[in-house]
Design a protein around this motif. Structure first.
Motif, PDB file in Angstrom:
ATOM      1  N   ALA A   1       2.363   6.882  -6.921  1.00 20.79           N
ATOM      2  CA  ALA A   1       1.350   7.819  -7.405  1.00 20.79           C
ATOM      3  C   ALA A   1       1.854   9.262  -7.370  1.00 20.79           C
ATOM      4  CB  ALA A   1       0.066   7.695  -6.570  1.00 20.79           C
ATOM      5  N   LEU A   2       2.973   9.488  -6.694  1.00 19.66           N
ATOM      6  CA  LEU A   2       3.539  10.836  -6.600  1.00 19.66           C
ATOM      7  C   LEU A   2       4.223  11.217  -7.907  1.00 19.66           C
ATOM      8  CD1 LEU A   2       5.123  10.596  -3.027  1.00 19.66           C
ATOM      9  CD2 LEU A   2       3.046  11.853  -3.682  1.00 19.66           C
ATOM     10  N   PRO A   3       4.161  12.490  -8.280  1.00 24.45           N
ATOM     11  CA  PRO A   3       4.846  12.931  -9.500  1.00 24.45           C
ATOM     12  C   PRO A   3       6.355  12.664  -9.383  1.00 24.45           C
ATOM     13  CG  PRO A   3       3.484  14.698  -8.573  1.00 24.45           C
ATOM     14  CD  PRO A   3       3.479  13.571  -7.592  1.00 24.45           C
ATOM     15  N   GLY A   4       6.921  12.138 -10.449  1.00 26.91           N
ATOM     16  CA  GLY A   4       8.359  11.918 -10.487  1.00 26.91           C
ATOM     17  C   GLY A   4       8.815  10.599  -9.863  1.00 26.91           C
ATOM     18  N   VAL A   5       7.916   9.822  -9.319  1.00 26.35           N
ATOM     19  CA  VAL A   5       8.294   8.524  -8.742  1.00 26.35           C
ATOM     20  C   VAL A   5       7.793   7.429  -9.676  1.00 26.35           C
ATOM     21  CG1 VAL A   5       8.065   6.959  -6.776  1.00 26.35           C
ATOM     22  CG2 VAL A   5       8.165   9.425  -6.391  1.00 26.35           C
TER      23      VAL A   5
ATOM     24  N   GLU B   1       9.214   4.009  -9.560  1.00 23.18           N
ATOM     25  CA  GLU B   1       9.236   2.737  -8.843  1.00 23.18           C
ATOM     26  C   GLU B   1       9.511   3.008  -7.373  1.00 23.18           C
ATOM     27  OE1 GLU B   1      11.617  -0.442 -10.555  1.00 23.18           O
ATOM     28  OE2 GLU B   1      11.766   0.743 -12.404  1.00 23.18           O
ATOM     29  N   ALA B   2       9.026   2.103  -6.529  1.00 25.01           N
ATOM     30  CA  ALA B   2       9.263   2.233  -5.085  1.00 25.01           C
ATOM     31  C   ALA B   2       9.335   0.844  -4.463  1.00 25.01           C
ATOM     32  CB  ALA B   2       8.140   3.029  -4.428  1.00 25.01           C
ATOM     33  N   ALA B   3      10.149   0.734  -3.453  1.00 22.53           N
ATOM     34  CA  ALA B   3      10.249  -0.509  -2.676  1.00 22.53           C
ATOM     35  C   ALA B   3      10.240  -0.139  -1.204  1.00 22.53           C
ATOM     36  CB  ALA B   3      11.526  -1.261  -3.024  1.00 22.53           C
ATOM     37  N   VAL B   4       9.405  -0.813  -0.438  1.00 21.77           N
ATOM     38  CA  VAL B   4       9.284  -0.547   0.991  1.00 21.77           C
ATOM     39  C   VAL B   4       9.706  -1.803   1.735  1.00 21.77           C
ATOM     40  CG1 VAL B   4       7.695   0.017   2.863  1.00 21.77           C
ATOM     41  CG2 VAL B   4       7.448   1.130   0.633  1.00 21.77           C
ATOM     42  N   LEU B   5      10.620  -1.633   2.670  1.00 18.65           N
ATOM     43  CA  LEU B   5      11.120  -2.753   3.470  1.00 18.65           C
ATOM     44  C   LEU B   5      11.024  -2.423   4.939  1.00 18.65           C
ATOM     45  CD1 LEU B   5      14.484  -3.314   1.552  1.00 18.65           C
ATOM     46  CD2 LEU B   5      12.394  -4.649   1.301  1.00 18.65           C
ATOM     47  N   ALA B   6      10.756  -3.431   5.746  1.00 16.63           N
ATOM     48  CA  ALA B   6      10.859  -3.275   7.200  1.00 16.63           C
ATOM     49  C   ALA B   6      12.294  -3.626   7.560  1.00 16.63           C
ATOM     50  CB  ALA B   6       9.890  -4.203   7.914  1.00 16.63           C
ATOM     51  N   ARG B   7      12.959  -2.724   8.297  1.00 15.40           N
ATOM     52  CA  ARG B   7      14.350  -2.957   8.692  1.00 15.40           C
ATOM     53  C   ARG B   7      14.427  -3.110  10.197  1.00 15.40           C
ATOM     54  NH1 ARG B   7      18.564   0.428   5.304  1.00 15.40           N
ATOM     55  NH2 ARG B   7      19.722  -0.213   7.131  1.00 15.40           N
ATOM     56  N   GLU B   8      15.352  -3.938  10.606  1.00 13.71           N
ATOM     57  CA  GLU B   8      15.597  -4.150  12.028  1.00 13.71           C
ATOM     58  C   GLU B   8      17.105  -4.133  12.244  1.00 13.71           C
ATOM     59  OE1 GLU B   8      14.047  -7.083  15.619  1.00 13.71           O
ATOM     60  OE2 GLU B   8      13.421  -7.457  13.576  1.00 13.71           O
ATOM     61  N   ASP B   9      17.693  -2.917  12.084  1.00 13.48           N
ATOM     62  CA  ASP B   9      19.138  -2.763  12.237  1.00 13.48           C
ATOM     63  C   ASP B   9      19.586  -3.073  13.663  1.00 13.48           C
ATOM     64  OD1 ASP B   9      19.263  -1.990   9.557  1.00 13.48           O
ATOM     65  OD2 ASP B   9      18.976   0.124  10.068  1.00 13.48           O
ATOM     66  N   VAL B  10      18.735  -2.737  14.621  1.00 18.63           N
ATOM     67  CA  VAL B  10      18.983  -3.055  16.023  1.00 18.63           C
ATOM     68  C   VAL B  10      17.921  -4.079  16.431  1.00 18.63           C
ATOM     69  CG1 VAL B  10      19.033  -2.110  18.369  1.00 18.63           C
ATOM     70  CG2 VAL B  10      19.870  -0.724  16.454  1.00 18.63           C
ATOM     71  N   PRO B  11      18.316  -5.254  16.942  1.00 17.68           N
ATOM     72  CA  PRO B  11      17.316  -6.258  17.306  1.00 17.68           C
ATOM     73  C   PRO B  11      16.227  -5.682  18.220  1.00 17.68           C
ATOM     74  CG  PRO B  11      19.520  -7.184  17.465  1.00 17.68           C
ATOM     75  CD  PRO B  11      19.686  -5.701  17.202  1.00 17.68           C
ATOM     76  N   GLY B  12      14.984  -5.949  17.828  1.00 21.87           N
ATOM     77  CA  GLY B  12      13.842  -5.474  18.602  1.00 21.87           C
ATOM     78  C   GLY B  12      13.391  -4.071  18.238  1.00 21.87           C
ATOM     79  N   ASP B  13      14.078  -3.411  17.285  1.00 21.30           N
ATOM     80  CA  ASP B  13      13.719  -2.054  16.878  1.00 21.30           C
ATOM     81  C   ASP B  13      13.407  -2.042  15.385  1.00 21.30           C
ATOM     82  OD1 ASP B  13      13.287   0.690  16.927  1.00 21.30           O
ATOM     83  OD2 ASP B  13      15.411   1.186  16.748  1.00 21.30           O
ATOM     84  N   LYS B  14      12.243  -2.565  15.031  1.00 20.32           N
ATOM     85  CA  LYS B  14      11.841  -2.651  13.641  1.00 20.32           C
ATOM     86  C   LYS B  14      11.324  -1.306  13.187  1.00 20.32           C
ATOM     87  CE  LYS B  14       9.862  -6.540  12.701  1.00 20.32           C
ATOM     88  NZ  LYS B  14       8.826  -7.574  12.528  1.00 20.32           N
ATOM     89  N   ARG B  15      11.737  -0.898  11.982  1.00 23.86           N
ATOM     90  CA  ARG B  15      11.326   0.385  11.394  1.00 23.86           C
ATOM     91  C   ARG B  15      10.991   0.183   9.939  1.00 23.86           C
ATOM     92  NH1 ARG B  15      13.265   4.790  14.395  1.00 23.86           N
ATOM     93  NH2 ARG B  15      14.302   4.091  16.269  1.00 23.86           N
TER      94      ARG B  15
ATOM     95  N   GLU C   1       0.832  -1.207   0.000  1.00 24.60           N
ATOM     96  CA  GLU C   1       0.000   0.000   0.000  1.00 24.60           C
ATOM     97  C   GLU C   1       0.866   1.255   0.000  1.00 24.60           C
ATOM     98  OE1 GLU C   1      -2.786  -0.160   3.245  1.00 24.60           O
ATOM     99  OE2 GLU C   1      -3.794  -1.930   2.443  1.00 24.60           O
ATOM    100  N   ILE C   2       1.962   1.226   0.733  1.00 23.38           N
ATOM    101  CA  ILE C   2       2.870   2.381   0.782  1.00 23.38           C
ATOM    102  C   ILE C   2       3.552   2.550  -0.576  1.00 23.38           C
ATOM    103  CG2 ILE C   2       4.912   3.369   1.894  1.00 23.38           C
ATOM    104  CD1 ILE C   2       4.077   1.741   4.423  1.00 23.38           C
ATOM    105  N   GLU C   3       3.964   1.423  -1.184  1.00 24.94           N
ATOM    106  CA  GLU C   3       4.582   1.499  -2.511  1.00 24.94           C
ATOM    107  C   GLU C   3       3.619   2.103  -3.528  1.00 24.94           C
ATOM    108  OE1 GLU C   3       7.414  -2.427  -1.847  1.00 24.94           O
ATOM    109  OE2 GLU C   3       5.674  -2.581  -3.155  1.00 24.94           O
ATOM    110  N   THR C   4       2.355   1.709  -3.478  1.00 25.60           N
ATOM    111  CA  THR C   4       1.347   2.255  -4.390  1.00 25.60           C
ATOM    112  C   THR C   4       1.194   3.757  -4.203  1.00 25.60           C
ATOM    113  OG1 THR C   4       0.176   0.151  -4.462  1.00 25.60           O
ATOM    114  CG2 THR C   4      -1.085   2.114  -5.085  1.00 25.60           C
TER     115      THR C   4
END
Length: 186
Positions: free
Chosen positions: A166-170, A172-186, A159-162
Motif C-alpha cells: 500500500a506504500l507509494p513505490g512498492v 510487490e512484497a514478500a515477508v518471511l520469518a527467518r531463523e539464521d540462529v537456531p531459536g532466534d526467529k525474526r 497482513e504485513i505484505e498488504t
C-alpha cells in the motif's frame, strides 16, 4: 531453580534441549510443556516432561486439561484417525466468547461444537496442524496457514505484505520469518 517445585512452560514451543538440561540439572522439579492459544485461556493441553521423553524430537503438547476437549479434524470437521494430521480444535469451558468487535472473525474461528452434547457449545479452530499418537498425546506439526510466532507474538506475514504494497513505490512484497540462529526467529 532449586526452590521450584513445578515449572509450566508456554507461549512458545518448549525446546527439547532446554527441557533436557532442566530435567538433568533438577530431576525433582515437575516440568510441564503447556499449549493453548489466548482464545482458550492460558493452557488447553499439557505434557508432563519426563526422562522417558525423546529429547531429539519436539515435545508433544500432551493431553487436554480439565474441562477441555481436543479434537483433530479434517477440512469437513470429521475426526481424523490416530497418526493422521488435521487441524486442532479446542472445546470446553475455557473457550472464549469471540473477538471484541470482530464478528466476522469470531464466526470464522469460534464454531459450533458438534461433539459436546451441550446446547450452544462452541469450539475454537486453532489453525494449528496436529496429530494424535497411539497413546493419546497430541503432537504439534505446524500451522495450516502462514502465521508465525516470534517471541510469543502471532505474526501474519500476509497482513504485513498488504501494508507494504500500500506504500507509494512498492509494487510487490514478500515477508518471511527467518531463523539464521537456531531459536532466534525474526
Amino acid at each position: 531453580l532449586a526452590s521450584m517445585r513445578h515449572i509450566l512452560a508456554g507461549g512458545e514451543a518448549l525446546s527439547p534441549g532446554h527441557a533436557r538440561t532442566l530435567r538433568d540439572a533438577n530431576p525433582s522439579i515437575l516440568l510441564s510443556n503447556g499449549y493453548g492459544p489466548t482464545e482458550t485461556t492460558t493452557f488447553a493441553c499439557h505434557h508432563p516432561v519426563t526422562a522417558r521423553d525423546d529429547f531429539n524430537l519436539p515435545l508433544p503438547l500432551g493431553g487436554p486439561i480439565a474441562n477441555t476437549a481436543i479434537y483433530i479434524l479434517d477440512a469437513w470437521l470429521n475426526p481424523v484417525p490416530v497418526g493422521v494430521a488435521g487441524e486442532l480444535h479446542i472445546g470446553g469451558a475455557g473457550v472464549a466468547r469471540g473477538y471484541l468487535r470482530r464478528p466476522g472473525m469470531t464466526a470464522e474461528k469460534f464454531i459450533p461444537d458438534p461433539f459436546s452434547g451441550e446446547a450452544g457449545a462452541r469450539m475454537y479452530k486453532s489453525g494449528d496442524l496436529a496429530r494424535q499418537r497411539p497413546d493419546g498425546t497430541v503432537e504439534f506439526l505446524g500451522r495450516i496457514d502462514q502465521q508465525v510466532k516470534i517471541r510469543g507474538f502471532r505474526i501474519e506475514p500476509g497482513e504485513i505484505e498488504t501494508a507494504l504494497t500500500a506504500l507509494p513505490g512498492v509494487r510487490e512484497a514478500a515477508v518471511l520469518a527467518r531463523e539464521d540462529v537456531p531459536g532466534d526467529k525474526r
